[in-house]
Design a protein around this motif. Sequence first.
Motif, PDB file in Angstrom:
ATOM      1  N   ASP A 222       0.903  -1.082  -0.010  1.00 45.99           N
ATOM      2  CA  ASP A 222      -0.017  -0.089  -0.142  1.00 45.99           C
ATOM      3  C   ASP A 222       0.779   1.267   0.078  1.00 45.99           C
ATOM      4  O   ASP A 222       0.523   2.137  -0.745  1.00 45.99           O
ATOM      5  CB  ASP A 222      -0.896  -0.105   1.034  1.00 45.99           C
ATOM      6  N   LEU A 223       1.839   1.205   0.972  1.00 47.35           N
ATOM      7  CA  LEU A 223       2.820   2.353   0.863  1.00 47.35           C
ATOM      8  C   LEU A 223       3.457   2.458  -0.348  1.00 47.35           C
ATOM      9  O   LEU A 223       3.557   3.595  -0.761  1.00 47.35           O
ATOM     10  CB  LEU A 223       3.810   2.130   1.974  1.00 47.35           C
ATOM     11  N   GLY A 224       4.132   1.509  -0.950  1.00 50.00           N
ATOM     12  CA  GLY A 224       4.825   1.587  -2.112  1.00 50.00           C
ATOM     13  C   GLY A 224       4.041   2.234  -3.434  1.00 50.00           C
ATOM     14  O   GLY A 224       4.436   2.805  -4.086  1.00 50.00           O
ATOM     15  N   THR A 225       2.884   1.609  -3.358  1.00 54.01           N
ATOM     16  CA  THR A 225       1.768   2.042  -4.629  1.00 54.01           C
ATOM     17  C   THR A 225       1.425   3.529  -4.531  1.00 54.01           C
ATOM     18  O   THR A 225       1.625   4.149  -5.402  1.00 54.01           O
ATOM     19  CB  THR A 225       0.524   1.169  -4.445  1.00 54.01           C
ATOM     20  N   ARG A 226       1.293   4.132  -3.412  1.00 52.80           N
ATOM     21  CA  ARG A 226       0.848   5.375  -3.276  1.00 52.80           C
ATOM     22  C   ARG A 226       2.162   6.222  -3.383  1.00 52.80           C
ATOM     23  O   ARG A 226       2.070   7.421  -4.186  1.00 52.80           O
ATOM     24  CB  ARG A 226       0.529   5.764  -1.739  1.00 52.80           C
ATOM     25  N   ILE A 227       3.472   5.956  -2.862  1.00 51.93           N
ATOM     26  CA  ILE A 227       4.650   6.360  -3.422  1.00 51.93           C
ATOM     27  C   ILE A 227       4.629   6.520  -4.979  1.00 51.93           C
ATOM     28  O   ILE A 227       5.162   7.635  -5.527  1.00 51.93           O
ATOM     29  CB  ILE A 227       5.710   6.054  -2.701  1.00 51.93           C
ATOM     30  N   ALA A 228       4.688   5.346  -5.565  1.00 55.77           N
ATOM     31  CA  ALA A 228       4.898   5.217  -6.894  1.00 55.77           C
ATOM     32  C   ALA A 228       3.884   6.388  -7.688  1.00 55.77           C
ATOM     33  O   ALA A 228       4.400   7.026  -8.702  1.00 55.77           O
ATOM     34  CB  ALA A 228       4.612   3.808  -7.358  1.00 55.77           C
ATOM     35  N   GLY A 229       2.480   6.548  -7.345  1.00 54.53           N
ATOM     36  CA  GLY A 229       1.719   7.217  -8.068  1.00 54.53           C
ATOM     37  C   GLY A 229       1.852   8.749  -7.877  1.00 54.53           C
ATOM     38  O   GLY A 229       1.949   9.584  -8.819  1.00 54.53           O
ATOM     39  N   ARG A 230       2.370   9.036  -6.653  1.00 53.66           N
ATOM     40  CA  ARG A 230       2.769  10.396  -6.519  1.00 53.66           C
ATOM     41  C   ARG A 230       3.939  10.973  -6.888  1.00 53.66           C
ATOM     42  O   ARG A 230       4.174  11.864  -7.338  1.00 53.66           O
ATOM     43  CB  ARG A 230       2.750  10.666  -4.655  1.00 53.66           C
ATOM     44  N   PHE A 231       4.846   9.932  -6.979  1.00 53.50           N
ATOM     45  CA  PHE A 231       6.209  10.096  -7.456  1.00 53.50           C
ATOM     46  C   PHE A 231       6.059  10.483  -8.836  1.00 53.50           C
ATOM     47  O   PHE A 231       6.664  11.411  -9.521  1.00 53.50           O
ATOM     48  CB  PHE A 231       7.168   8.906  -7.480  1.00 53.50           C
ATOM     49  N   ALA A 232       5.508   9.767  -9.833  1.00 55.46           N
ATOM     50  CA  ALA A 232       5.249   9.952 -11.088  1.00 55.46           C
ATOM     51  C   ALA A 232       4.558  11.135 -11.469  1.00 55.46           C
ATOM     52  O   ALA A 232       4.798  11.828 -12.207  1.00 55.46           O
ATOM     53  CB  ALA A 232       4.483   8.686 -11.628  1.00 55.46           C
ATOM     54  N   ALA A 233       3.533  11.594 -10.619  1.00 57.69           N
ATOM     55  CA  ALA A 233       2.719  12.635 -10.869  1.00 57.69           C
ATOM     56  C   ALA A 233       3.648  13.919 -10.621  1.00 57.69           C
ATOM     57  O   ALA A 233       3.604  14.861 -11.284  1.00 57.69           O
ATOM     58  CB  ALA A 233       1.414  12.946 -10.008  1.00 57.69           C
ATOM     59  N   ALA A 292      11.318  14.421  -3.878  1.00 60.09           N
ATOM     60  CA  ALA A 292      11.050  14.540  -2.593  1.00 60.09           C
ATOM     61  C   ALA A 292       9.587  14.975  -2.234  1.00 60.09           C
ATOM     62  O   ALA A 292       8.971  14.236  -1.318  1.00 60.09           O
ATOM     63  CB  ALA A 292      12.091  15.729  -1.684  1.00 60.09           C
ATOM     64  N   GLU A 293       9.058  15.748  -2.746  1.00 61.98           N
ATOM     65  CA  GLU A 293       7.680  16.241  -2.723  1.00 61.98           C
ATOM     66  C   GLU A 293       7.009  14.785  -3.080  1.00 61.98           C
ATOM     67  O   GLU A 293       5.903  14.460  -2.384  1.00 61.98           O
ATOM     68  CB  GLU A 293       7.200  17.234  -3.808  1.00 61.98           C
ATOM     69  N   GLY A 294       7.130  14.178  -4.155  1.00 59.27           N
ATOM     70  CA  GLY A 294       6.279  12.925  -4.811  1.00 59.27           C
ATOM     71  C   GLY A 294       6.571  11.987  -3.679  1.00 59.27           C
ATOM     72  O   GLY A 294       5.545  11.189  -3.274  1.00 59.27           O
ATOM     73  N   ILE A 295       7.599  11.676  -3.209  1.00 58.51           N
ATOM     74  CA  ILE A 295       7.703  10.620  -2.050  1.00 58.51           C
ATOM     75  C   ILE A 295       7.033  10.904  -0.828  1.00 58.51           C
ATOM     76  O   ILE A 295       6.419  10.008  -0.205  1.00 58.51           O
ATOM     77  CB  ILE A 295       9.327  10.319  -1.915  1.00 58.51           C
ATOM     78  N   SER A 296       7.284  12.017  -0.463  1.00 56.90           N
ATOM     79  CA  SER A 296       6.728  12.545   0.812  1.00 56.90           C
ATOM     80  C   SER A 296       5.095  12.700   0.909  1.00 56.90           C
ATOM     81  O   SER A 296       4.359  12.302   1.550  1.00 56.90           O
ATOM     82  CB  SER A 296       7.094  13.986   0.971  1.00 56.90           C
ATOM     83  N   ASP A 297       4.500  12.931  -0.385  1.00 58.22           N
ATOM     84  CA  ASP A 297       3.011  12.787  -0.649  1.00 58.22           C
ATOM     85  C   ASP A 297       2.602  11.500  -0.689  1.00 58.22           C
ATOM     86  O   ASP A 297       1.478  11.266  -0.063  1.00 58.22           O
ATOM     87  CB  ASP A 297       2.900  13.525  -2.134  1.00 58.22           C
ATOM     88  N   GLY A 298       3.439  10.587  -1.059  1.00 56.62           N
ATOM     89  CA  GLY A 298       3.064   9.300  -1.150  1.00 56.62           C
ATOM     90  C   GLY A 298       2.995   8.678   0.275  1.00 56.62           C
ATOM     91  O   GLY A 298       2.064   7.944   0.585  1.00 56.62           O
ATOM     92  N   ILE A 299       3.942   9.087   1.305  1.00 58.70           N
ATOM     93  CA  ILE A 299       3.942   8.718   2.559  1.00 58.70           C
ATOM     94  C   ILE A 299       2.760   9.415   3.102  1.00 58.70           C
ATOM     95  O   ILE A 299       2.142   8.563   4.155  1.00 58.70           O
ATOM     96  CB  ILE A 299       5.125   9.269   3.303  1.00 58.70           C
ATOM     97  N   ALA A 300       2.362  10.694   2.886  1.00 60.97           N
ATOM     98  CA  ALA A 300       1.399  11.338   3.690  1.00 60.97           C
ATOM     99  C   ALA A 300       0.028  10.554   3.439  1.00 60.97           C
ATOM    100  O   ALA A 300      -0.807  10.457   4.216  1.00 60.97           O
ATOM    101  CB  ALA A 300       1.428  12.698   3.270  1.00 60.97           C
TER     102      ALA A 300
END
Length: 305
Positions: A222-233, A292-300
């Motif tokens: 779940d964590l990784g999927t959200r990070i991947a999506g936000r990192f791409a965006a 950094a924003e993408g990874i942090s957004d995914g974590i959040a």
Amino acid sequence: MPYTSVPPTPSAARPAVRRPVRAAGLTALAVLCLPALAGCGGTEVKAQPRAGAPATAAPSGGPKAATSTPAADGSAKPSPEGPLTGRTVVIDPGHNPHNHEHTREIARQVDIGTGHKECDTTGTSTDAGYAEARFTLDVAHRMRDLLEAEGAKVVLTYDDDRPYGPCVDERARIGNAAKADAVVSVHADGSAVGNRGFHVILPALVRDGAADTSRIVAPSRDLGTRIAGRFAAATGSAPSNYIGGGTGLDVRDDLGGLNMSTVAKVFIECGNMRDPKDAALLTSASWRRRAAEGISDGIALYLKG
């Protein structure tokens, strides 16, 4: 790049590709952004200036979990209240810029649950000599600022405050001891020219000796999927065209940092330092900010449920 030793010099030989090349599907971003995966929603995390010196992990004997940021007068400045107040995030900057000066120490074998591996490696670098370990620290510092601005307690596994390491098993123990709600290990890959894009590494199901990932496989995905999506965006980067079949996700059972974790944890390979186009991104300060924003957004997003 997790645990493939390449000296961070311009003349370093290009490491061999770890896995067979697979064609990337153009639908990968769409897959990552499906509403059901919740990978592309949420509010953008904004950076705020930090005051005083950064909190660090202790050089030895386990983690030093900082709960606040020192103010200029030496008093403790509490983290701001925010949507992540009460949550703990551990950021694990891959490798160490000084590992190449301590090759004997980092070659020491440690238990990774499925066997034994080196304590750590040097990581990779761009052809111009920009070391992966410098990249990971830069992104980690940017992430810390963003997440602390949201109210999270942030612990770094190290902060350029020790001569080498930590070893991979110690990195896992730091996250475990902090009782982290999420742990992210930041890396960059060292593959062949033409291999481009990012991928997130998830823990495999492992029950072997000291390792048991049965409780973290699902939340880590779940964590990784959200990070991947936000990192791409955030970055505009596509999922890897050589690992993960175009999904941006990969599962591995040979990484001690994942196998020995008892809390949700993933690795992210932000790009390929040995490809000139990816290297141009990784060496750009503005792109590292977006990463950094993408990874942090995914974590959040993960922490907010």
